[in-house]
Design a protein around this motif. Structure first.
Motif, PDB file in Angstrom:
ATOM      1  N   GLN A 284       0.823  -1.212   0.000  1.00  0.00           N
ATOM      2  CA  GLN A 284       0.000   0.000   0.000  1.00  0.00           C
ATOM      3  C   GLN A 284       0.855   1.260   0.000  1.00  0.00           C
ATOM      4  O   GLN A 284       0.401   2.316  -0.429  1.00  0.00           O
ATOM      5  CB  GLN A 284      -0.904   0.014   1.247  1.00  0.00           C
ATOM      6  N   LEU A 285       2.063   1.153   0.514  1.00  0.00           N
ATOM      7  CA  LEU A 285       2.948   2.312   0.589  1.00  0.00           C
ATOM      8  C   LEU A 285       4.182   2.085  -0.276  1.00  0.00           C
ATOM      9  O   LEU A 285       4.693   0.967  -0.346  1.00  0.00           O
ATOM     10  CB  LEU A 285       3.370   2.566   2.041  1.00  0.00           C
ATOM     11  N   TYR A 286       4.656   3.152  -0.895  1.00  0.00           N
ATOM     12  CA  TYR A 286       5.743   3.027  -1.856  1.00  0.00           C
ATOM     13  C   TYR A 286       6.764   4.134  -1.665  1.00  0.00           C
ATOM     14  O   TYR A 286       6.463   5.219  -1.157  1.00  0.00           O
ATOM     15  CB  TYR A 286       5.204   3.081  -3.283  1.00  0.00           C
ATOM     16  N   VAL A 287       7.965   3.840  -2.086  1.00  0.00           N
ATOM     17  CA  VAL A 287       9.040   4.831  -2.134  1.00  0.00           C
ATOM     18  C   VAL A 287       9.399   5.017  -3.600  1.00  0.00           C
ATOM     19  O   VAL A 287       9.852   4.079  -4.261  1.00  0.00           O
ATOM     20  CB  VAL A 287      10.270   4.357  -1.338  1.00  0.00           C
ATOM     21  N   THR A 288       9.153   6.191  -4.124  1.00  0.00           N
ATOM     22  CA  THR A 288       9.502   6.412  -5.524  1.00  0.00           C
ATOM     23  C   THR A 288      11.016   6.543  -5.655  1.00  0.00           C
ATOM     24  O   THR A 288      11.657   7.270  -4.876  1.00  0.00           O
ATOM     25  CB  THR A 288       8.812   7.656  -6.103  1.00  0.00           C
ATOM     26  N   PRO A 289      11.611   5.866  -6.627  1.00  0.00           N
ATOM     27  CA  PRO A 289      13.057   6.009  -6.837  1.00  0.00           C
ATOM     28  C   PRO A 289      13.414   7.329  -7.494  1.00  0.00           C
ATOM     29  O   PRO A 289      14.590   7.684  -7.578  1.00  0.00           O
ATOM     30  CB  PRO A 289      13.392   4.829  -7.754  1.00  0.00           C
ATOM     31  N   TYR A 290      12.392   8.068  -7.939  1.00  0.00           N
ATOM     32  CA  TYR A 290      12.639   9.321  -8.656  1.00  0.00           C
ATOM     33  C   TYR A 290      11.761  10.433  -8.070  1.00  0.00           C
ATOM     34  O   TYR A 290      10.809  10.885  -8.705  1.00  0.00           O
ATOM     35  CB  TYR A 290      12.363   9.145 -10.145  1.00  0.00           C
ATOM     36  N   PRO A 291      12.074  10.897  -6.846  1.00  0.00           N
ATOM     37  CA  PRO A 291      11.283  11.984  -6.258  1.00  0.00           C
ATOM     38  C   PRO A 291      11.502  13.296  -7.001  1.00  0.00           C
ATOM     39  O   PRO A 291      12.547  13.526  -7.607  1.00  0.00           O
ATOM     40  CB  PRO A 291      11.813  12.064  -4.825  1.00  0.00           C
ATOM     41  N   ALA A 292      10.484  14.143  -6.960  1.00  0.00           N
ATOM     42  CA  ALA A 292      10.568  15.439  -7.632  1.00  0.00           C
ATOM     43  C   ALA A 292      11.431  16.406  -6.830  1.00  0.00           C
ATOM     44  O   ALA A 292      11.518  16.325  -5.599  1.00  0.00           O
ATOM     45  CB  ALA A 292       9.169  16.019  -7.809  1.00  0.00           C
ATOM     46  N   GLY A 293      12.053  17.328  -7.545  1.00  0.00           N
ATOM     47  CA  GLY A 293      12.809  18.419  -6.946  1.00  0.00           C
ATOM     48  C   GLY A 293      12.393  19.722  -7.601  1.00  0.00           C
ATOM     49  O   GLY A 293      11.453  19.757  -8.408  1.00  0.00           O
ATOM     50  N   PRO A 294      13.086  20.819  -7.336  1.00  0.00           N
ATOM     51  CA  PRO A 294      12.727  22.086  -7.981  1.00  0.00           C
ATOM     52  C   PRO A 294      13.097  22.139  -9.466  1.00  0.00           C
ATOM     53  O   PRO A 294      12.512  22.922 -10.226  1.00  0.00           O
ATOM     54  CB  PRO A 294      13.518  23.123  -7.178  1.00  0.00           C
ATOM     55  N   GLU A 295      14.043  21.290  -9.881  1.00  0.00           N
ATOM     56  CA  GLU A 295      14.430  21.262 -11.290  1.00  0.00           C
ATOM     57  C   GLU A 295      13.352  20.543 -12.105  1.00  0.00           C
ATOM     58  O   GLU A 295      12.812  19.517 -11.691  1.00  0.00           O
ATOM     59  CB  GLU A 295      15.760  20.534 -11.479  1.00  0.00           C
ATOM     60  N   PRO A 296      13.032  21.043 -13.296  1.00  0.00           N
ATOM     61  CA  PRO A 296      12.031  20.382 -14.132  1.00  0.00           C
ATOM     62  C   PRO A 296      12.492  18.992 -14.556  1.00  0.00           C
ATOM     63  O   PRO A 296      13.665  18.787 -14.906  1.00  0.00           O
ATOM     64  CB  PRO A 296      11.912  21.297 -15.358  1.00  0.00           C
ATOM     65  N   ASP A 297      11.598  18.019 -14.493  1.00  0.00           N
ATOM     66  CA  ASP A 297      11.882  16.704 -15.048  1.00  0.00           C
ATOM     67  C   ASP A 297      10.574  16.128 -15.603  1.00  0.00           C
ATOM     68  O   ASP A 297       9.550  16.806 -15.632  1.00  0.00           O
ATOM     69  CB  ASP A 297      12.549  15.774 -14.023  1.00  0.00           C
ATOM     70  N   GLN A 298      10.633  14.893 -16.061  1.00  0.00           N
ATOM     71  CA  GLN A 298       9.470  14.254 -16.709  1.00  0.00           C
ATOM     72  C   GLN A 298       8.897  15.142 -17.820  1.00  0.00           C
ATOM     73  O   GLN A 298       7.688  15.239 -18.004  1.00  0.00           O
ATOM     74  CB  GLN A 298       8.392  13.890 -15.685  1.00  0.00           C
ATOM     75  N   ILE A 299       9.785  15.776 -18.568  1.00  0.00           N
ATOM     76  CA  ILE A 299       9.357  16.641 -19.665  1.00  0.00           C
ATOM     77  C   ILE A 299       8.802  15.762 -20.787  1.00  0.00           C
ATOM     78  O   ILE A 299       9.450  14.817 -21.226  1.00  0.00           O
ATOM     79  CB  ILE A 299      10.532  17.492 -20.173  1.00  0.00           C
ATOM     80  N   MET A 300       7.595  16.079 -21.201  1.00  0.00           N
ATOM     81  CA  MET A 300       6.911  15.223 -22.165  1.00  0.00           C
ATOM     82  C   MET A 300       6.111  16.056 -23.153  1.00  0.00           C
ATOM     83  O   MET A 300       5.425  17.009 -22.771  1.00  0.00           O
ATOM     84  CB  MET A 300       5.969  14.256 -21.435  1.00  0.00           C
ATOM     85  N   LEU A 301       6.204  15.665 -24.413  1.00  0.00           N
ATOM     86  CA  LEU A 301       5.402  16.283 -25.467  1.00  0.00           C
ATOM     87  C   LEU A 301       4.199  15.408 -25.790  1.00  0.00           C
ATOM     88  O   LEU A 301       4.268  14.180 -25.712  1.00  0.00           O
ATOM     89  CB  LEU A 301       6.234  16.464 -26.736  1.00  0.00           C
ATOM     90  N   SER A 302       3.106  16.050 -26.152  1.00  0.00           N
ATOM     91  CA  SER A 302       1.944  15.345 -26.703  1.00  0.00           C
ATOM     92  C   SER A 302       1.168  16.352 -27.543  1.00  0.00           C
ATOM     93  O   SER A 302       1.490  17.555 -27.541  1.00  0.00           O
ATOM     94  CB  SER A 302       1.059  14.773 -25.588  1.00  0.00           C
ATOM     95  N   TRP A 303       0.183  15.869 -28.252  1.00  0.00           N
ATOM     96  CA  TRP A 303      -0.711  16.770 -28.988  1.00  0.00           C
ATOM     97  C   TRP A 303      -2.100  16.676 -28.381  1.00  0.00           C
ATOM     98  O   TRP A 303      -2.717  15.612 -28.384  1.00  0.00           O
ATOM     99  CB  TRP A 303      -0.783  16.393 -30.463  1.00  0.00           C
ATOM    100  N   SER A 304      -2.574  17.786 -27.865  1.00  0.00           N
ATOM    101  CA  SER A 304      -3.962  17.836 -27.415  1.00  0.00           C
ATOM    102  C   SER A 304      -4.831  18.568 -28.425  1.00  0.00           C
ATOM    103  O   SER A 304      -6.057  18.519 -28.347  1.00  0.00           O
ATOM    104  CB  SER A 304      -4.053  18.520 -26.046  1.00  0.00           C
ATOM    105  N   GLN A 305      -4.168  19.238 -29.394  1.00  0.00           N
ATOM    106  CA  GLN A 305      -4.884  19.943 -30.458  1.00  0.00           C
ATOM    107  C   GLN A 305      -4.209  19.625 -31.797  1.00  0.00           C
ATOM    108  O   GLN A 305      -3.601  18.576 -31.945  1.00  0.00           O
ATOM    109  CB  GLN A 305      -4.915  21.445 -30.146  1.00  0.00           C
ATOM    110  N   ASN A 306      -4.294  20.520 -32.736  1.00  0.00           N
ATOM    111  CA  ASN A 306      -3.808  20.291 -34.094  1.00  0.00           C
ATOM    112  C   ASN A 306      -2.282  20.125 -34.117  1.00  0.00           C
ATOM    113  O   ASN A 306      -1.550  21.055 -33.748  1.00  0.00           O
ATOM    114  CB  ASN A 306      -4.227  21.465 -34.973  1.00  0.00           C
ATOM    115  N   PRO A 307      -1.747  18.992 -34.571  1.00  0.00           N
ATOM    116  CA  PRO A 307      -0.291  18.795 -34.614  1.00  0.00           C
ATOM    117  C   PRO A 307       0.445  19.757 -35.538  1.00  0.00           C
ATOM    118  O   PRO A 307       1.658  19.932 -35.402  1.00  0.00           O
ATOM    119  CB  PRO A 307      -0.145  17.350 -35.111  1.00  0.00           C
ATOM    120  N   GLN A 308      -0.273  20.382 -36.473  1.00  0.00           N
ATOM    121  CA  GLN A 308       0.386  21.304 -37.398  1.00  0.00           C
ATOM    122  C   GLN A 308       0.728  22.634 -36.745  1.00  0.00           C
ATOM    123  O   GLN A 308       1.740  23.259 -37.099  1.00  0.00           O
ATOM    124  CB  GLN A 308      -0.516  21.570 -38.609  1.00  0.00           C
ATOM    125  N   THR A 309      -0.095  23.071 -35.795  1.00  0.00           N
ATOM    126  CA  THR A 309       0.050  24.443 -35.283  1.00  0.00           C
ATOM    127  C   THR A 309       0.129  24.530 -33.763  1.00  0.00           C
ATOM    128  O   THR A 309       0.183  25.635 -33.218  1.00  0.00           O
ATOM    129  CB  THR A 309      -1.134  25.311 -35.758  1.00  0.00           C
TER     130      THR A 309
END
Length: 592
Positions: free
Chosen positions: A206-231
């Protein structure tokens, strides 16, 4: 349910057990124990939690409650009660302490599980039994009572009584029986429990220790398209909660040729995500921004961070989709799910082999435990090299729906909201890229309304030269014992009607490519039928069945697929590679 089960169930009285502060529910006990673990154990101790440690933490009262208050029923005479239980960490901790003894018999179920048989003479009156396991999961223990003993006041009320034989289901709501029964169980009946009763009492896990805790530096940067991929381009990233004012800086790559090029700054939307089961990083911030009014077929560079300027990511790039028909390539992968560090190595291989792909499709089961954020942290950590510069466009697998709903999946990803109006947004969607249509379905849901919507989308986009559909559960399974009949009967007529080129799937953990198929039969060429692919990119593997629809099939191999769309001659070149960059499958589709 079998007739014998129904007849016995008709005569079962129903009782309701009220919980009070002096008589807490198992859920309340588990919650209290989890709070004690959080406050008293180190992160390392939480990570290595086992039955012995939990039992040492429990008070005498809590231990007694977990050993006696999960199930209850009344017997009208002194009777010998039998319990068939899985042993090891997935079995009841309390059997021996409460005076149950092994009979020396074992039982095997149709699902190849082995149970050890225990017994105890019980006096007339109330029989109280404990939780199945402190781990949760596994197979719940099976209760046998003499057939002539009258059993009443069952708790929970959904429990049922059925005659014990090799045709009897072991649980109220799940098929499956024992292969044979020892002589001791002749003339007994099974007290069936709901299958999910196995989760009652779960503390470990039920309880977990993440091996990758968040810090103030940006991480898990991810791209996706929620609208038109052209623009447009949607960018998502993570920080800890100290960052409340996040932004993105971006500009066209070609602007670097100008004197003193200035990037555009855009403020992100910040959302708090709280997951209390992550003991070392329960609260994080997710930042999202969608860039609009971009130029098609243009390369941009960007950096994400916070407005004080202290914490910013390295520069990354993305390229918008073309406004006209141009050749392109994309990546397709099946289930990542398990062994995400090794999966990350495959991702790095794919990026090294084909850095030119425009985007990545994943056919569901991105993680093993979709309701657990530490799995998602591992997924994003090991996939960031790809997803920070190539949009991720996934389908939902069954493992994303852990607990019944893909809550974390929908919280962490930003996808198109153009699916059917009667289905939750972002579970089903489509997008266009160059001369191709991509439709993403959710095979965890009822296929009928999706098939009607798919028919409409394919009709409205009939000008697309290439038509791809992706979802998780295969139309034509590669695993020996799986058969998604309803999905096949509902979807294949739509695929056939609109001549979908490729159906991309996962779930079965063994690579399979069908012959071109039409009306569920192999046909001579792709001009007449649709090709269906099942692939796996993680480390979990299944044995493969022998089917007449299989053109290429193999197992125990993690793969990534690259599909190249060429304009001259309208040609699709499909290549599948293993982790050593060996090409393990290859075919070509040419349009007339």
């Amino acid at each position: 349910m079998r007739l014998k089960s129904i007849l016995l169930a008709l005569f079962i009285p129903i009782s309701i057990f009220a919980h009070t502060p002096d008589n807490p529910s198992i859920h309340d006990i588990v919650s209290n124990v989890l709070q004690t673990i959080k406050s008293e154990l180190s992160h390392k101790e939480v990570k290595n939690l086992d039955t012995e440690t939990v039992l040492s933490i429990l008070t005498a009262e809590q231990k007694e409650q977990l050993a006696t208050q999960a199930l209850r029923f009344t017997i009208d005479e002194q009777s010998k009660i039998y319990i068939a239980a899985r042993m090891g960490h997935s079995g009841p901790f309390w059997l021996e302490e409460r005076g149950f003894t092994q009979t020396g018999d074992t039982l095997s179920s149709e699902r190849h599980d082995t149970f050890i048989l225990w017994q105890k003479q019980m006096p007339k009156g109330t029989v109280n039994l404990g939780v199945n396991s402190l781990y949760g999961g596994g197979r719940h223990y099976i209760i046998f009572v003499p057939a002539n003993t009258r059993v009443t006041d069952l708790y929970p009320a959904s429990m049922r009584q059925v005659a014990a034989d090799t045709s009897a289901d072991l649980y109220v709501d799940r098929e499956g029986s024992f292969d044979s029964l020892p002589a001791l169980l002749k003339d007994t009946k099974i007290i069936q429990v709901p299958y999910d009763q196995r989760e009652i009492g779960e503390i470990i896990g039920q309880l977990y220790v993440t091996p990758y805790p968040a810090g103030p530096e940006p991480d898990q940067i991810m791209l996706s398209w929620s609208q038109n991929p052209q623009t447009t381009q949607t960018v998502t990233w993570r920080t800890d909660t100290t960052i409340t004012d996040a932004s993105i800086l971006y500009r066209k790559k070609s602007d670097l040729e100008l004197f003193n090029p200035q990037p555009v700054r855009l403020k992100a939307t910040t959302r708090r995500l709280q997951t209390d089961d992550i003991v070392n990083n329960p609260v994080i911030h997710r930042h999202t921004v969608t860039l609009t009014d971009l130029e098609p077929a243009t390369r941009y560079e960007f950096s994400v961070g916070e407005n004080s300027g202290q914490y910013w990511s390295e520069m990354r790039t993305f390229t918008t989709a073309p406004a006209r028909t141009e050749p392109f390539s994309f990546l397709y992968m099946g289930d990542a799910q398990n062994g995400l560090e090794r999966w990350g190595s495959l991702v790095k291989t794919a990026v090294r082999k084909r850095p030119d792909v425009a985007f990545a499709l994943l056919a569901g089961d991105l993680v093993n435990r979709g309701a657990k954020r530490d799995d998602w942290d591992s997924f994003f950590e090991n996939g960031e090299l790809l997803f920070s510069e190539k949009p991720l466009m996934p389908a939902i697998g069954n493992h994303e729906c852990q607990g019944g709903h893909p809550t974390l999946y929908l919280s962490l990803l930003n996808l198109p909201e153009n699916g059917p109006s009667d289905i939750e947004k972002e579970r089903v969607y489509y997008f266009r890229y160059s001369n191709a249509l991509f439709v993403i379905l959710d095979s965890n849901l009822d296929p009928e309304p999706q098939a009607k919507w798919l028919d409409q989308v394919l009709s409205e986009n009939s000008d697309a030269v290439w038509k791809f559909v992706m979802f998780h559960h295969p139309i034509y399974s590669s695993a020996k014992t799986r058969n998604n009949k309803e999905l096949r009967e509902t979807m294949v007529p739509v695929f056939d009607e609109h001549h979908v080129d490729l159906v991309l799937q996962g779930h079965d953990h063994a690579y399979l490519r069908t012959w071109p198929m039409h009306n569920n039969q192999p046909v001579k060429s792709t001009k007449e039928g649709t090709v269906y692919v099942v692939s796996v990119s993680g480390v979990k593997m299944y044995e493969q069945g022998d089917f007449d629809y299989t053109a290429v099939g193999f197992t125990k191999t993690s793969t990534f697929q690259v599909l190249d769309i060429w304009i001259n001659g309208d040609q699709l070149i499909y290549r599948s590679y293993d982790s050593l960059e060996n090409m393990v499958d290859h075919f070509i589709i040419e349009k007339e």
